[in-house]
Each structure stands twice: as C-alpha cells, then as structure tokens.
Scaffold this motif. Structure first.
Motif, PDB file in Angstrom:
ATOM      1  N   ASN A 109      -0.828   3.665  -6.433  1.00 36.26           N
ATOM      2  CA  ASN A 109       0.620   3.524  -6.568  1.00 36.26           C
ATOM      3  C   ASN A 109       1.115   2.480  -5.588  1.00 36.26           C
ATOM      4  OD1 ASN A 109       0.949   5.577  -8.478  1.00 36.26           O
ATOM      5  ND2 ASN A 109       0.942   7.121  -6.863  1.00 36.26           N
ATOM      6  N   LEU A 110       2.091   1.708  -6.034  1.00 35.16           N
ATOM      7  CA  LEU A 110       2.761   0.757  -5.145  1.00 35.16           C
ATOM      8  C   LEU A 110       4.148   1.298  -4.859  1.00 35.16           C
ATOM      9  CD1 LEU A 110       1.939  -2.596  -6.950  1.00 35.16           C
ATOM     10  CD2 LEU A 110       0.872  -1.670  -4.913  1.00 35.16           C
ATOM     11  N   ARG A 111       4.561   1.183  -3.617  1.00 32.01           N
ATOM     12  CA  ARG A 111       5.922   1.591  -3.323  1.00 32.01           C
ATOM     13  C   ARG A 111       6.401   0.961  -2.032  1.00 32.01           C
ATOM     14  NH1 ARG A 111       5.250   7.698  -0.956  1.00 32.01           N
ATOM     15  NH2 ARG A 111       5.781   6.978   1.093  1.00 32.01           N
ATOM     16  N   ILE A 112       7.658   0.921  -1.899  1.00 33.16           N
ATOM     17  CA  ILE A 112       8.269   0.395  -0.681  1.00 33.16           C
ATOM     18  C   ILE A 112       8.647   1.576   0.190  1.00 33.16           C
ATOM     19  CG2 ILE A 112      10.376  -0.622   0.220  1.00 33.16           C
ATOM     20  CD1 ILE A 112      10.251  -2.727  -1.763  1.00 33.16           C
ATOM     21  N   VAL A 113       8.352   1.453   1.438  1.00 34.43           N
ATOM     22  CA  VAL A 113       8.769   2.468   2.391  1.00 34.43           C
ATOM     23  C   VAL A 113       9.562   1.730   3.451  1.00 34.43           C
ATOM     24  CG1 VAL A 113       8.006   4.175   4.069  1.00 34.43           C
ATOM     25  CG2 VAL A 113       6.714   3.829   1.976  1.00 34.43           C
ATOM     26  N   HIS A 114      10.776   2.119   3.611  1.00 33.57           N
ATOM     27  CA  HIS A 114      11.630   1.433   4.561  1.00 33.57           C
ATOM     28  C   HIS A 114      12.375   2.494   5.357  1.00 33.57           C
ATOM     29  CE1 HIS A 114      14.182  -1.207   6.567  1.00 33.57           C
ATOM     30  NE2 HIS A 114      14.976  -1.580   5.605  1.00 33.57           N
ATOM     31  N   LEU A 166       0.835  -1.207   0.000  1.00 36.82           N
ATOM     32  CA  LEU A 166       0.000   0.000   0.000  1.00 36.82           C
ATOM     33  C   LEU A 166       0.868   1.255   0.000  1.00 36.82           C
ATOM     34  CD1 LEU A 166      -2.680  -1.239   2.547  1.00 36.82           C
ATOM     35  CD2 LEU A 166      -2.817  -1.241   0.059  1.00 36.82           C
ATOM     36  N   VAL A 167       0.262   2.377  -0.169  1.00 34.88           N
ATOM     37  CA  VAL A 167       0.998   3.625  -0.367  1.00 34.88           C
ATOM     38  C   VAL A 167       1.535   4.228   0.923  1.00 34.88           C
ATOM     39  CG1 VAL A 167       0.754   5.999  -1.196  1.00 34.88           C
ATOM     40  CG2 VAL A 167      -0.260   4.131  -2.467  1.00 34.88           C
ATOM     41  N   SER A 168       0.819   4.116   1.999  1.00 34.59           N
ATOM     42  CA  SER A 168       1.219   4.866   3.194  1.00 34.59           C
ATOM     43  C   SER A 168       1.171   4.011   4.448  1.00 34.59           C
ATOM     44  CB  SER A 168       0.280   6.060   3.379  1.00 34.59           C
ATOM     45  OG  SER A 168      -1.009   5.612   3.727  1.00 34.59           O
ATOM     46  N   LYS A 169       1.814   4.548   5.492  1.00 36.68           N
ATOM     47  CA  LYS A 169       1.781   3.887   6.795  1.00 36.68           C
ATOM     48  C   LYS A 169       0.352   3.792   7.309  1.00 36.68           C
ATOM     49  CE  LYS A 169       6.322   5.326   8.440  1.00 36.68           C
ATOM     50  NZ  LYS A 169       7.049   6.066   9.479  1.00 36.68           N
ATOM     51  N   GLU A 170      -0.400   4.874   7.111  1.00 41.68           N
ATOM     52  CA  GLU A 170      -1.777   4.900   7.597  1.00 41.68           C
ATOM     53  C   GLU A 170      -2.618   3.811   6.922  1.00 41.68           C
ATOM     54  OE1 GLU A 170      -0.165   7.636   6.439  1.00 41.68           O
ATOM     55  OE2 GLU A 170       0.186   8.650   8.357  1.00 41.68           O
ATOM     56  N   ALA A 171      -2.454   3.662   5.603  1.00 41.34           N
ATOM     57  CA  ALA A 171      -3.194   2.624   4.877  1.00 41.34           C
ATOM     58  C   ALA A 171      -2.780   1.241   5.360  1.00 41.34           C
ATOM     59  CB  ALA A 171      -2.964   2.760   3.376  1.00 41.34           C
ATOM     60  N   ALA A 172      -1.487   1.057   5.634  1.00 39.75           N
ATOM     61  CA  ALA A 172      -1.005  -0.237   6.123  1.00 39.75           C
ATOM     62  C   ALA A 172      -1.543  -0.529   7.519  1.00 39.75           C
ATOM     63  CB  ALA A 172       0.522  -0.265   6.126  1.00 39.75           C
ATOM     64  N   GLU A 173      -1.578   0.496   8.378  1.00 38.84           N
ATOM     65  CA  GLU A 173      -2.132   0.311   9.719  1.00 38.84           C
ATOM     66  C   GLU A 173      -3.609  -0.041   9.651  1.00 38.84           C
ATOM     67  OE1 GLU A 173      -1.193   4.033  11.598  1.00 38.84           O
ATOM     68  OE2 GLU A 173       0.914   3.479  11.915  1.00 38.84           O
ATOM     69  N   ASP A 174      -4.346   0.671   8.802  1.00 37.68           N
ATOM     70  CA  ASP A 174      -5.772   0.383   8.631  1.00 37.68           C
ATOM     71  C   ASP A 174      -5.976  -1.033   8.106  1.00 37.68           C
ATOM     72  OD1 ASP A 174      -6.349   2.927   9.486  1.00 37.68           O
ATOM     73  OD2 ASP A 174      -6.769   3.727   7.473  1.00 37.68           O
ATOM     74  N   ALA A 175      -5.172  -1.416   7.131  1.00 41.78           N
ATOM     75  CA  ALA A 175      -5.293  -2.754   6.551  1.00 41.78           C
ATOM     76  C   ALA A 175      -5.022  -3.822   7.610  1.00 41.78           C
ATOM     77  CB  ALA A 175      -4.334  -2.917   5.373  1.00 41.78           C
ATOM     78  N   THR A 176      -3.986  -3.609   8.413  1.00 40.08           N
ATOM     79  CA  THR A 176      -3.644  -4.580   9.450  1.00 40.08           C
ATOM     80  C   THR A 176      -4.783  -4.710  10.462  1.00 40.08           C
ATOM     81  OG1 THR A 176      -1.303  -4.030   9.179  1.00 40.08           O
ATOM     82  CG2 THR A 176      -1.917  -5.219  11.175  1.00 40.08           C
ATOM     83  N   GLN A 177      -5.343  -3.585  10.872  1.00 41.38           N
ATOM     84  CA  GLN A 177      -6.464  -3.623  11.815  1.00 41.38           C
ATOM     85  C   GLN A 177      -7.677  -4.320  11.207  1.00 41.38           C
ATOM     86  OE1 GLN A 177      -7.082   0.445  12.976  1.00 41.38           O
ATOM     87  NE2 GLN A 177      -5.475   0.386  14.521  1.00 41.38           N
ATOM     88  N   ASP A 178      -7.958  -4.013   9.942  1.00 39.21           N
ATOM     89  CA  ASP A 178      -9.104  -4.641   9.280  1.00 39.21           C
ATOM     90  C   ASP A 178      -8.915  -6.144   9.144  1.00 39.21           C
ATOM     91  OD1 ASP A 178     -10.311  -2.181   9.091  1.00 39.21           O
ATOM     92  OD2 ASP A 178      -9.899  -1.913   6.945  1.00 39.21           O
TER      93      ASP A 178
END
Length: 171
Positions: free
Chosen positions: A78-83, A25-37
C-alpha cells in the motif's frame, strides 16, 4: 573520504530522503529503514560522488529507486501519505479532529494519484525541489514533469473543491 566528511555531505539531505521514503512506503519504520539502507549504499559508493554535480539529487534518486524496489518486492503493498506536522498542542480537540480528518482526506486524494504524479507532487510541492532536480531524480523530461505536476494539482484541487461543495450542500 572519511566518515566525518561523508556525514557532513549527507546530513543536509537526510531529512528529505526520509520524507520521500515516508511518502512512498507504508510506515515510519519502513521509511527509517529505507533511509538507513540508502545512506549505507551511498557510503559504499562514495568514490562515485565526484561523478555527480548534485549530491542531493543523486541521494533522492537512490532513495526513490530503493523505495520503488521495496514496493515491487511486495514488502509494502500500500502507498500512503503520513503527515503529522499538523499537531499543535494549543488547538481545541474539535479543531484537531477537523485537521486530522482533512489530512486523511488529502492523504486519500494524493494516494489515488498515478505514481508519476504522486512522486512529482511530493518532490516539488512538499520537498521544494526545483524542476531540474526533479527531472534528474525522476528521469522525466521537463515538459512531462510540468504536465504531471499540473495534473496532480488539478486533481487535488478538484477533489477538495468537490468535497467542500458536497459538504456545504448536504448540511
């Protein structure tokens, strides 16, 4: 299953789920939401846990599918890596800038990989899953997983080598 027992089974894989979501996913927020969901989805399907021999692989599969569904729904285009694990307070500002540039370059390289190669690379080289777990998560055959991983590594190596060779000749 009681809430505490559920959390004891999910907590060990929660970080891996988040990192996979972050890669897709694009952002930390989207990843956090996805994990919670996904955790909520798993809570609602906990009666099916006994049907799965590997809860981690099941959770990673659900996470991957959820994120891909989100992307298909055009919520993220958009797909991207955030590290950001490379941050170290004791490094010089110049070295920090070099590391940031290198991470951006690697992010671009991995983002340009085909989707299957990107996912297999993430699961194997970043999340350290074994091949059987990757096969279960991706629903790919053993040979296809190994080929995708090999091709991903080769493309990454070639692009990094070309960048460094080009940088040396230009200086």
């Amino acid at each position: 299953m009681k809430q505490q027992a559920f959390l004891e089974r999910i907590n060990p894989v929660k970080d891996k789920m988040y990192r996979l979501a972050l890669r897709l996913l694009v952002s930390k927020e989207a990843a956090e939401d996805a994990t919670q969901d996904v955790i909520l989805k798993l809570w609602n399907q906990q009666d099916k846990f006994k049907d799965y021999t590997n809860l981690e692989a099941f959770a990673m599969t659900v996470t991957k599918n959820y994120c891909l569904d989100e992307l298909k729904a055009k919520k993220n285009n958009n797909l991207r890596i955030v590290h950001q694990n490379y941050e170290n307070k004791s490094i010089s500002p110049q070295r920090g800038l070099e590391l940031k540039d290198e991470m951006n370059w690697i992010q671009e390289i991995v983002t340009d990989l085909p989707k299957q190669q990107r996912i297999v690379f993430q699961l194997r080289d970043i999340e350290q899953l074994d091949f059987e777990e990757i096969e279960e998560v991706t629903k790919m055959k053993s040979t296809a997983v190994r080929v995708a991983l090999s091709r991903a590594r080769k493309k990454i190596r070639e692009r990094l080598t070309n960048k460094h060779d080009y940088g040396i000749t230009k200086n």
